[in-house]
Write a protein that holds these residues in place. Structure first.
Motif, mmCIF file in Angstrom:
data_model
loop_
_atom_site.group_PDB
_atom_site.id
_atom_site.type_symbol
_atom_site.label_atom_id
_atom_site.label_comp_id
_atom_site.label_asym_id
_atom_site.label_seq_id
_atom_site.Cartn_x
_atom_site.Cartn_y
_atom_site.Cartn_z
ATOM 1 N N ARG A 1 0.873 -1.172 0.000
ATOM 2 C CA ARG A 1 0.000 0.000 0.000
ATOM 3 C C ARG A 1 0.912 1.225 0.000
ATOM 4 O O ARG A 1 1.864 1.278 0.774
ATOM 5 C CB ARG A 1 -0.901 -0.004 1.225
ATOM 6 C CG ARG A 1 -1.841 1.209 1.251
ATOM 7 C CD ARG A 1 -2.766 1.155 2.419
ATOM 8 N NE ARG A 1 -3.873 0.274 2.061
ATOM 9 C CZ ARG A 1 -4.922 0.057 2.827
ATOM 10 N NH1 ARG A 1 -5.000 0.634 4.001
ATOM 11 N NH2 ARG A 1 -5.889 -0.743 2.448
ATOM 12 N N ARG B 1 4.612 0.760 -0.081
ATOM 13 C CA ARG B 1 5.257 0.237 1.123
ATOM 14 C C ARG B 1 4.605 -1.084 1.524
ATOM 15 O O ARG B 1 3.466 -1.357 1.181
ATOM 16 C CB ARG B 1 5.184 1.249 2.258
ATOM 17 C CG ARG B 1 5.972 2.531 1.916
ATOM 18 C CD ARG B 1 5.970 3.532 3.023
ATOM 19 N NE ARG B 1 4.626 4.104 3.153
ATOM 20 C CZ ARG B 1 4.241 4.834 4.185
ATOM 21 N NH1 ARG B 1 5.054 5.088 5.180
ATOM 22 N NH2 ARG B 1 3.014 5.320 4.234
ATOM 23 N N LEU C 1 2.978 -3.698 4.098
ATOM 24 C CA LEU C 1 2.214 -3.740 5.341
ATOM 25 C C LEU C 1 2.887 -4.720 6.304
ATOM 26 O O LEU C 1 3.150 -5.867 5.956
ATOM 27 C CB LEU C 1 0.781 -4.207 5.068
ATOM 28 C CG LEU C 1 -0.086 -4.430 6.309
ATOM 29 C CD1 LEU C 1 -0.382 -3.105 7.004
ATOM 30 C CD2 LEU C 1 -1.360 -5.151 5.942
ATOM 31 N N LEU D 1 3.413 0.634 7.695
ATOM 32 C CA LEU D 1 3.820 0.501 6.307
ATOM 33 C C LEU D 1 5.314 0.790 6.245
ATOM 34 O O LEU D 1 5.774 1.828 6.731
ATOM 35 C CB LEU D 1 3.044 1.474 5.417
ATOM 36 C CG LEU D 1 1.551 1.181 5.301
ATOM 37 C CD1 LEU D 1 0.845 2.316 4.568
ATOM 38 C CD2 LEU D 1 1.312 -0.142 4.599
#
Length: 134
Positions: free
Chosen positions: A12, A15, A17, A104
């Motif tokens: 996301r 980056r 999660l 992230l």
């Protein structure tokens, strides 16, 4: 002895999660151990549901690859074998169960990850899901 686990690789905002499990110093990917009688896809769907409150069906997961590395904070095991999956998801994510926070992580923050999670980040880079930072 090898520890067999599954993990959800979710990107996301360019980056990865990650989660911080209660009492852990490094970050992990959402996931965990496969229970007896479960397929890896069923295990990752269950683990993501428990940790993040998501209802992702096992059929939504696509295998990304497998990493094998040293364990972190698991003295009973000599290695970790982590089967990584991707699955689409949009919306809010909320930590639950033993998860204290979601973060992230960019490729430049690799040092924050447990060894298997760092190897999964490398896998995501190799597969083109993430881009190396200049």
């Amino acid at each position: 002895m090898e520890l067999d686990v599954v993990a959800w690789v979710h990107i996301r905002e360019k980056r990865l999660l990650t989660v911080r499990a209660r009492g852990r110093d490094l970050l992990y990917l959402p996931g965990g151990k496969v229970e007896p009688g479960e397929s890896p896809a069923e295990a990752i769907a269950r683990e993501v549901g428990e940790e993040l409150g998501l209802g992702l069906p096992p059929g939504d997961f696509t295998p990304l690859g497998t990493v094998v590395t040293e364990p972190h904070d698991q003295p009973r095991y000599t290695s970790v074998r982590m089967v990584c999956f991707t699955a689409p998801y949009e919306g809010g994510l909320h930590p639950s169960a033993e998860i204290d926070e979601l973060l992230l992580v960019s490729p430049s923050e690799r040092r924050l990850l447990a060894p298997a999670s760092a190897a999964a980040l490398d896998l995501a880079l190799d597969r083109g899901l993430l881009e190396a930072e200049a």
